[in-house]
Design an enzyme around this catalytic site. Structure first.
Site, PDB file in Angstrom:
ATOM      1  CD  GLU A 129      -9.097  -9.061  -3.747  1.00 36.27           C
ATOM      2  OE1 GLU A 129      -9.991  -8.712  -2.953  1.00 36.27           O
ATOM      3  OE2 GLU A 129      -7.959  -9.460  -3.378  1.00 36.27           O
ATOM      4  CG  HIS A 137      -5.520  -6.161  -0.420  1.00 36.81           C
ATOM      5  ND1 HIS A 137      -6.761  -6.089   0.163  1.00 36.81           N
ATOM      6  CD2 HIS A 137      -5.606  -7.088  -1.395  1.00 36.81           C
ATOM      7  CE1 HIS A 137      -7.572  -6.944  -0.461  1.00 36.81           C
ATOM      8  NE2 HIS A 137      -6.892  -7.557  -1.411  1.00 36.81           N
ATOM      9  CG  PHE A 167     -13.224   2.058   6.951  1.00 33.06           C
ATOM     10  CD1 PHE A 167     -12.775   1.463   5.778  1.00 33.06           C
ATOM     11  CD2 PHE A 167     -13.862   1.263   7.894  1.00 33.06           C
ATOM     12  CE1 PHE A 167     -12.955   0.106   5.543  1.00 33.06           C
ATOM     13  CE2 PHE A 167     -14.052  -0.105   7.666  1.00 33.06           C
ATOM     14  CZ  PHE A 167     -13.598  -0.678   6.490  1.00 33.06           C
ATOM     15  CE  LYS A 209      -4.048  -2.130   2.169  1.00 27.49           C
ATOM     16  NZ  LYS A 209      -5.040  -2.044   3.283  1.00 27.49           N
ATOM     17  CG  ASN A 231      -3.703  -2.120   6.786  1.00 25.14           C
ATOM     18  OD1 ASN A 231      -3.577  -1.811   5.616  1.00 25.14           O
ATOM     19  ND2 ASN A 231      -4.734  -2.817   7.245  1.00 25.14           N
ATOM     20  CE1 TYR A 249      -9.479  -2.650   0.255  1.00 25.23           C
ATOM     21  CE2 TYR A 249      -8.501  -0.800  -0.896  1.00 25.23           C
ATOM     22  CZ  TYR A 249      -8.374  -1.910  -0.087  1.00 25.23           C
ATOM     23  OH  TYR A 249      -7.143  -2.289   0.387  1.00 25.23           O
TER      24      TYR A 249
HETATM   25  P1  IDP Z   1      -8.167  -6.615   5.610  1.00 20.78           P
HETATM   26  O1  IDP Z   1      -7.342  -5.685   4.733  1.00 20.78           O
HETATM   27  O2  IDP Z   1      -7.382  -7.122   6.781  1.00 20.78           O
HETATM   28  O3  IDP Z   1      -8.846  -7.720   4.810  1.00 20.78           O
HETATM   29  P2  IDP Z   1     -10.757  -5.259   5.673  1.00 20.78           P
HETATM   30  O4  IDP Z   1     -11.737  -5.345   6.800  1.00 20.78           O
HETATM   31  O5  IDP Z   1     -11.071  -5.998   4.397  1.00 20.78           O
HETATM   32  O6  IDP Z   1      -9.333  -5.725   6.257  1.00 20.78           O
HETATM   33  O7  IDP Z   1     -10.549  -3.725   5.355  1.00 20.78           O
HETATM   34  C1  IDP Z   1      -9.915  -3.299   4.156  1.00 20.78           C
HETATM   35  C2  IDP Z   1      -8.980  -2.161   4.487  1.00 20.78           C
HETATM   36  O8  IDP Z   1      -9.734  -1.061   4.958  1.00 20.78           O
HETATM   37  C3  IDP Z   1      -7.982  -2.444   5.626  1.00 20.78           C
HETATM   38  O9  IDP Z   1      -6.848  -3.167   5.213  1.00 20.78           O
HETATM   39  C4  IDP Z   1      -7.638  -1.042   6.072  1.00 20.78           C
HETATM   40  O10 IDP Z   1      -6.730  -0.408   5.159  1.00 20.78           O
HETATM   41  C5  IDP Z   1      -9.004  -0.354   5.960  1.00 20.78           C
HETATM   42  N1  IDP Z   1      -9.771  -0.412   7.220  1.00 20.78           N
HETATM   43  C6  IDP Z   1     -10.383  -1.502   7.759  1.00 20.78           C
HETATM   44  N2  IDP Z   1     -10.988  -1.199   8.918  1.00 20.78           N
HETATM   45  C7  IDP Z   1     -10.762   0.119   9.113  1.00 20.78           C
HETATM   46  C8  IDP Z   1     -11.139   1.037  10.156  1.00 20.78           C
HETATM   47  O11 IDP Z   1     -11.817   0.701  11.124  1.00 20.78           O
HETATM   48  N3  IDP Z   1     -10.704   2.335  10.001  1.00 20.78           N
HETATM   49  C9  IDP Z   1      -9.957   2.750   8.929  1.00 20.78           C
HETATM   50  N4  IDP Z   1      -9.595   1.923   7.941  1.00 20.78           N
HETATM   51  C10 IDP Z   1      -9.976   0.623   8.020  1.00 20.78           C
HETATM   52 MG    MG Z   2     -10.263  -7.553   3.306  1.00 22.88          MG
END
Ligand code: IDP
Ligand code: MG
Length: 140
Positions: A128, A117, A59, A11, A114, A51
């Protein structure tokens, strides 16, 4: 289990800090092979489509802004149990909850920024991968 493929993104928070090689080292040390890789900048429409499953989450707009804020590295990873293995190597979504030595524990800046992905199922991995790559781009 047979050889499997999954989809991965390094990312913008990680490319900004020049961490592509360090993230790739963790993927390779974890037993995954990078069989396709390209650096690109997502448009807003592309990030919204990728997404789309999160479009009603609070978010979503911030996530799209973040994912378009700089280059990403899109990847296809191959290995035994690659989908689950990559999720293990990445660690939990929130770096505060991620296990020691995972990409997100080591590199993530926040729950949003984070660093990585990874597809959450074989079915989504296929969708994807097809979003970013043609078959001819993937060299196993
Ligand atoms: P994942 O990437 O671990 O599968 P997902 O729930 O699919 O997690 O969420 C996609 C992306 O959205 C996350 O990797 C992160 O970048 C962002 N995200 C998820 N939850 C939050 C949140 O509570 N606040 C802000 N960003 C979030
Ligand atoms: Mg996810």
């Amino acid at each position: 289990m047979a050889l499997e493929r999954t989809f991965s993104i390094i990312k913008p928070d990680a490319t900004r800090r020049n961490l592509t090689g360090k993230v790739n080292a963790l993927l390779e040390a974890g037993g995954l092979r990078i069989v396709a890789q390209k650096r690109l900048r997502l448009s807003t429409a592309q990030a919204e489509a990728f997404y789309g499953v999160h479009k009603d989450r609070p978010f979503f707009r911030s996530l799209v802004d973040f994912m378009t804020s700089g280059p990403i590295v899109a990847q296809v990873l191959e290995g035994e149990n690659a989908v689950a293995r990559n999720r293990e190597i990445m660690g939990a979504t929130n770096p505060a909850n991620a296990a020691e030595g995972t990409i997100r524990k080591v590199f993530a800046e926040s729950i949003e920024a984070n660093s990585a992905h990874g597809s959450d199922s074989a079915e989504n991995a296929a969708i994807e991968i097809a979003f970013f790559f043609s078959g001819i781009d993937i060299v196993g």
